[in-house]
Design an enzyme around this catalytic site. Structure first.
Site, PDB file in Angstrom:
ATOM      1  N   GLY A  47       0.801  -1.224   0.000  1.00 61.32           N
ATOM      2  CA  GLY A  47       0.000   0.000   0.000  1.00 61.32           C
ATOM      3  C   GLY A  47       0.829   1.267   0.000  1.00 61.32           C
ATOM      4  O   GLY A  47       0.684   2.119  -0.872  1.00 61.32           O
ATOM      5  N   GLY A  83       3.772   1.651  -0.866  1.00 63.75           N
ATOM      6  CA  GLY A  83       4.705   1.682  -1.979  1.00 63.75           C
ATOM      7  C   GLY A  83       5.850   0.708  -1.893  1.00 63.75           C
ATOM      8  O   GLY A  83       6.361   0.260  -2.899  1.00 63.75           O
ATOM      9  N   GLU A 131      -6.817  -0.785   3.287  1.00 63.32           N
ATOM     10  CA  GLU A 131      -7.141  -2.176   3.632  1.00 63.32           C
ATOM     11  C   GLU A 131      -8.625  -2.459   3.441  1.00 63.32           C
ATOM     12  O   GLU A 131      -9.000  -3.523   2.929  1.00 63.32           O
ATOM     13  CB  GLU A 131      -6.698  -2.459   5.067  1.00 63.32           C
TER      14      GLU A 131
END
Length: 196
Positions: free
Chosen positions: A96, A98, A163
């Protein structure tokens, strides 16, 4: 003053739903991209491997379970029964914010063994994991990489927006894949474990 439960739930669900109306250009929409890449892997009789850290990893475990219910060969990285990855296979990994060192390493190993890598991320331009991806699946949601920009107490802290978006995205993917693969609800249900 405390927000009532149903109102809070509505706000959270609305916030997560808004992620899917955001533009992802130049990247294709995440739902279409995931359905296409997983369908291609299934058509080649390839296996799908999945990995993510923390709560992202929990979302990928849920996806792995549902892919197995669809009849695909699926494996969680680091399970004792996970076979070697090969050229017909797909690794779906999430980073998420990166980049994570473990995700970088696993994506690199998968690529060196000829597998495709679908990387889920909210940082498609700057993340370290992108260089190992065959395909970048951009989920434009807040993660820990950019949660400090919010000055007030956020409704969903740290990476929760990302998420939650993964959970919703994966449910949409399973629904669409069920149609593409011609799997009936009864067939999908028949693959659920009976060791409970």
């Amino acid at each position: 003053m405390a927000i009532e439960g149903s109102s809070l739930a509505t706000q959270i669900c609305t916030h997560i739903a808004s992620i899917f109306s955001r533009p992802t250009n130049p990247h294709p929409p995440p739902l279409d991209l995931m359905v296409t890449v997983i369908s291609e892997t299934a058509a080649q009789n390839g296996s799908v491997f999945l990995y993510g850290v923390g709560r992202e990893g929990l979302m990928l475990k849920a996806l792995c379970m549902r892919l197995a219910h669809l009849g695909l060969s699926t494996h969680l990285v680091f399970d004792m029964t996970t076979p070697p990855i090969t050229s017909n296979d797909l690794l779906i990994a999430s980073a998420g914010p990166g980049g994570f060192s473990t995700v970088d390493a696993l994506c690199s190993v998968a690529r060196s063994n000829g597998a495709r890598v679908l990387l889920l991320t909210a940082q498609p331009e700057t993340g370290s994991c992108v260089k190992h991806a065959s395909v970048v699946c951009y989920v434009p949601a807040q993660t820990m990489a950019d949660d400090r920009e919010v000055k007030s107490r956020p409704l969903l802290p740290m990476g929760s927006v990302y998420e939650g978006a993964l959970f919703v995205l994966f449910e949409m993917v399973i629904y669409r894949l069920g149609e593409v693969l011609g799997e009936s609800p009864e067939t999908i249900r028949s693959r659920h474990t009976n060791l409970e």
